[in-house]
Design a protein around this motif. Structure first.
Motif, PDB file in Angstrom:
ATOM      1  N   LYS A  91     -21.948   0.453  37.155  1.00 54.21           N
ATOM      2  CA  LYS A  91     -22.490  -0.028  35.877  1.00 54.21           C
ATOM      3  C   LYS A  91     -22.969  -1.477  36.000  1.00 54.21           C
ATOM      4  O   LYS A  91     -22.804  -2.106  37.034  1.00 54.21           O
ATOM      5  CB  LYS A  91     -21.415   0.114  34.780  1.00 54.21           C
ATOM      6  N   ASN A 116     -10.860   3.396  31.753  1.00 54.05           N
ATOM      7  CA  ASN A 116     -12.254   3.724  32.098  1.00 54.05           C
ATOM      8  C   ASN A 116     -13.021   4.079  30.818  1.00 54.05           C
ATOM      9  O   ASN A 116     -12.443   4.122  29.729  1.00 54.05           O
ATOM     10  CB  ASN A 116     -12.351   4.858  33.150  1.00 54.05           C
ATOM     11  N   GLY A 117     -14.300   4.324  30.970  1.00 52.70           N
ATOM     12  CA  GLY A 117     -15.147   4.591  29.813  1.00 52.70           C
ATOM     13  C   GLY A 117     -14.880   5.953  29.183  1.00 52.70           C
ATOM     14  O   GLY A 117     -15.035   6.132  27.978  1.00 52.70           O
ATOM     15  N   THR A 118     -14.480   6.916  30.006  1.00 53.84           N
ATOM     16  CA  THR A 118     -14.167   8.243  29.478  1.00 53.84           C
ATOM     17  C   THR A 118     -12.963   8.164  28.546  1.00 53.84           C
ATOM     18  O   THR A 118     -12.965   8.746  27.450  1.00 53.84           O
ATOM     19  CB  THR A 118     -13.872   9.225  30.632  1.00 53.84           C
ATOM     20  N   ALA A 168     -21.866   3.249  27.208  1.00 55.62           N
ATOM     21  CA  ALA A 168     -21.372   3.010  28.575  1.00 55.62           C
ATOM     22  C   ALA A 168     -22.425   2.352  29.460  1.00 55.62           C
ATOM     23  O   ALA A 168     -22.097   1.594  30.367  1.00 55.62           O
ATOM     24  CB  ALA A 168     -20.928   4.326  29.200  1.00 55.62           C
ATOM     25  N   GLU A 169     -23.696   2.655  29.188  1.00 54.41           N
ATOM     26  CA  GLU A 169     -24.772   2.183  30.066  1.00 54.41           C
ATOM     27  C   GLU A 169     -25.524   1.003  29.458  1.00 54.41           C
ATOM     28  O   GLU A 169     -26.488   0.531  30.049  1.00 54.41           O
ATOM     29  CB  GLU A 169     -25.738   3.353  30.336  1.00 54.41           C
ATOM     30  N   ASP A 202     -21.877   6.171  22.552  1.00 55.34           N
ATOM     31  CA  ASP A 202     -21.554   6.059  23.973  1.00 55.34           C
ATOM     32  C   ASP A 202     -22.484   4.987  24.539  1.00 55.34           C
ATOM     33  O   ASP A 202     -23.629   5.259  24.889  1.00 55.34           O
ATOM     34  CB  ASP A 202     -21.740   7.406  24.683  1.00 55.34           C
ATOM     35  N   ASN A 247     -17.409   1.019  35.336  1.00 53.63           N
ATOM     36  CA  ASN A 247     -17.317   1.721  36.606  1.00 53.63           C
ATOM     37  C   ASN A 247     -18.129   0.953  37.662  1.00 53.63           C
ATOM     38  O   ASN A 247     -18.949   0.089  37.311  1.00 53.63           O
ATOM     39  CB  ASN A 247     -17.862   3.141  36.407  1.00 53.63           C
ATOM     40  N   GLY A 264     -13.044   0.822  34.590  1.00 54.75           N
ATOM     41  CA  GLY A 264     -12.588   0.246  33.333  1.00 54.75           C
ATOM     42  C   GLY A 264     -13.485   0.654  32.187  1.00 54.75           C
ATOM     43  O   GLY A 264     -14.571   1.195  32.401  1.00 54.75           O
ATOM     44  N   THR A 273     -27.135  13.661  29.407  1.00 53.79           N
ATOM     45  CA  THR A 273     -26.181  12.558  29.514  1.00 53.79           C
ATOM     46  C   THR A 273     -25.353  12.778  30.764  1.00 53.79           C
ATOM     47  O   THR A 273     -25.431  13.823  31.414  1.00 53.79           O
ATOM     48  CB  THR A 273     -25.271  12.460  28.266  1.00 53.79           C
ATOM     49  N   PHE A 274     -24.544  11.772  31.093  1.00 54.34           N
ATOM     50  CA  PHE A 274     -23.592  11.900  32.197  1.00 54.34           C
ATOM     51  C   PHE A 274     -22.402  12.719  31.705  1.00 54.34           C
ATOM     52  O   PHE A 274     -22.043  12.668  30.527  1.00 54.34           O
ATOM     53  CB  PHE A 274     -23.169  10.490  32.644  1.00 54.34           C
ATOM     54  N   SER A 308     -18.395   1.168  29.633  1.00 56.31           N
ATOM     55  CA  SER A 308     -17.798   1.509  30.932  1.00 56.31           C
ATOM     56  C   SER A 308     -18.055   0.390  31.923  1.00 56.31           C
ATOM     57  O   SER A 308     -19.126  -0.226  31.915  1.00 56.31           O
ATOM     58  CB  SER A 308     -18.399   2.810  31.471  1.00 56.31           C
ATOM     59  N   ALA A 340     -19.349  12.436  31.671  1.00 58.78           N
ATOM     60  CA  ALA A 340     -18.221  11.760  31.010  1.00 58.78           C
ATOM     61  C   ALA A 340     -18.252  11.959  29.500  1.00 58.78           C
ATOM     62  O   ALA A 340     -17.203  12.106  28.865  1.00 58.78           O
ATOM     63  CB  ALA A 340     -18.220  10.270  31.345  1.00 58.78           C
ATOM     64  N   THR A 341     -19.461  11.942  28.908  1.00 52.23           N
ATOM     65  CA  THR A 341     -19.568  12.114  27.453  1.00 52.23           C
ATOM     66  C   THR A 341     -18.919  13.434  27.048  1.00 52.23           C
ATOM     67  O   THR A 341     -18.075  13.483  26.142  1.00 52.23           O
ATOM     68  CB  THR A 341     -21.052  12.108  27.015  1.00 52.23           C
ATOM     69  N   MET A 375     -26.223   8.500  23.017  1.00 50.68           N
ATOM     70  CA  MET A 375     -25.991   7.698  24.226  1.00 50.68           C
ATOM     71  C   MET A 375     -27.262   6.901  24.508  1.00 50.68           C
ATOM     72  O   MET A 375     -28.366   7.407  24.338  1.00 50.68           O
ATOM     73  CB  MET A 375     -25.664   8.651  25.375  1.00 50.68           C
TER      74      MET A 375
END
Ligand SMILES: *Cc1c(COP(=O)(O)O)cnc(C)c1O
Length: 394
Positions: free
Chosen positions: A221, A78-80, A194-195, A192, A218, A228, A104-105, A216, A107-108, A166
């Motif tokens: 996303k 996953n992204g984390t 992820a997005e 980051d 997820n 992932g 941020t979310f 990420s 996870a960061t 991010m």
């Protein structure tokens, strides 16, 4: 929302969402599987390669590297996990500080914590909603000194090992300036991203401006593998290290189990990578569709005098989640209630990390813009609609 009775604007927004996404409950972002997803999953099952060995992982990594222009890509569970490993390999050690954003979310900050780092929060820019280079420069000038080739926090005595901006909702932040500041202070830049798969700054894909970028996949996303992530880098040695420690640090051998350090079981299963390969085939089309949706929203909100988050010039957003900025918290709360009551999902931006119990005592710079945005930003439905015209090869 000036010049209009509030409910009239809200009703025409609901009408627009219905026109774009149809009747029934409209989610914020749902995945779309209309390409080779099923076939590639069946291929995995029939070949018996469903888990941590199989050709789809390497193919997915190759596709992401090609798409982002990064030399190397290493898939993770996953992204984390991707961010955790990237921070470790960027040199973050237990007790170090890492500068990030409070907007941020979670996870960061979770990844920073797994790496044993103390988060430090600097403010974001109002237009990008991502880390402000001015805030970063100000923080470093006021609180840090360069010593032994690195930056140290004069007040806490800790090393400032890394900086993690991010790209919020796919809007690129001012990453070129941030990269220059990090280089000047000897702080390792880890993005980051992820997005922001499909988002660019001056033609260069986000995630390519520092030591590492992390993605990420997820379920919510822009593309998904169920769950992932991916580490991207242009450094071959670091890419090899990333592959090694995400796969239990096993020394390659046909049958013996020898491991040369404490590693992680962070490898992406082949089944998930199969989904990723199929999703990547459709990504250019998804980006086009999302661009059109963002344009239709933009025309509407402009006519209503409502601010919508817009990429800076020279930047290209993937339009993962569209966001509007309402006048104040009261208006935001009214809009959230009105739309969600009518089956149109809208959502406020995250609660600031600095307000959460675990990170309440972390050093920050006042976070004026972060607080301002936290009260006003709302995400609106942004999926690829079911009825979107399919790509020519479909
Ligand atoms: C989604 C996301 C991640 C990674 O999340 P995973 O669910 O672990 O894949 C990291 N940072 C941000 C900002 C995200 O939005």
């Amino acid at each position: 929302m000036p010049n209009h009775p509030v409910s009239k604007t809200y009703d025409s927004f609901i009408e627009l969402v219905r026109r774009l996404f149809g009747e029934g409950n409209v989610s914020l972002h749902r995945p779309i599987f209309e390409g080779n997803e099923k076939q590639y999953l069946i291929d995995c099952i029939e070949s018996n390669f469903v888990s941590s060995v199989g050709a789809k992982v390497a193919e997915f990594e190759r596709r992401i590297a090609e798409f982002t222009g990064a030399r190397h890509a290493v898939a993770t569970v996953n992204g984390t996990a991707a961010l955790h490993v990237a921070l470790r390999l960027a040199g973050v050690q237990r007790g170090d500080e890492v500068i990030s954003q409070a907007l941020t979310f979670i996870a960061t900050c979770n990844a920073l914590s797994y790496a044993g780092a103390h988060p430090v929060f600097v403010d974001v820019d109002r237009d990008t909603m991502g880390m402000s280079p001015d805030a970063l420069r100000r923080f470093l000038s006021e609180h840090a000194e360069v010593r032994d080739g690195g930056a140290w926090n004069k007040h806490t005595g800790r090393r400032i090992a890394s900086c993690v901006p991010m790209h919020t909702f796919g809007l690129p932040c001012r990453i070129e300036e941030i990269a220059a500041i990090c280089a000047e202070w000897g702080v390792a830049l880890v993005e980051d991203a992820a997005e922001s798969l499909g988002s660019y700054v001056a033609g260069r894909h986000t995630g390519n401006f520092g030591v590492f970028g992390t993605l990420s996949f997820n379920g919510n996303k822009i593309i998904t593998t169920g769950g992932g992530g991916m580490i991207i880098t242009n450094d071959e040695l670091l890419a090899r290290r990333a592959k090694h420690i995400t796969t239990t640090a096993k020394i390659p051998h046909p049958y013996e189990f020898v491991h040369d350090e404490v590693g992680y079981n962070y490898r992406l299963p082949n089944l998930n990578a199969a989904l990723g390969c199929a999703q990547m085939e459709r990504l250019p089309w998804m980006l086009e569709v999302k661009q059109k949706i963002a344009s239709q929203y933009r025309v509407f909100f402009e006519s209503q005098g409502v601010q919508m988050a817009t990429p800076l010039s020279r930047c290209q957003s993937n339009h993962w989640l569209n966001a509007i900025i309402l006048a104040d918290k009261a208006e935001r709360d009214g809009f959230l209630a009105y739309t969600n009551d009518r089956g149109v999902m809208t959502r406020p931006i995250w609660c600031l990390m600095s307000e959460l119990e675990m990170f309440r005592l972390c050093q920050h710079d006042g976070l004026e813009n972060s607080r301002w945005l936290a009260d006003r930003v709302v995400n609106i439905p942004s999926s690829v609609p079911d009825n979107a015209a399919k790509p020519a090869d479909a």
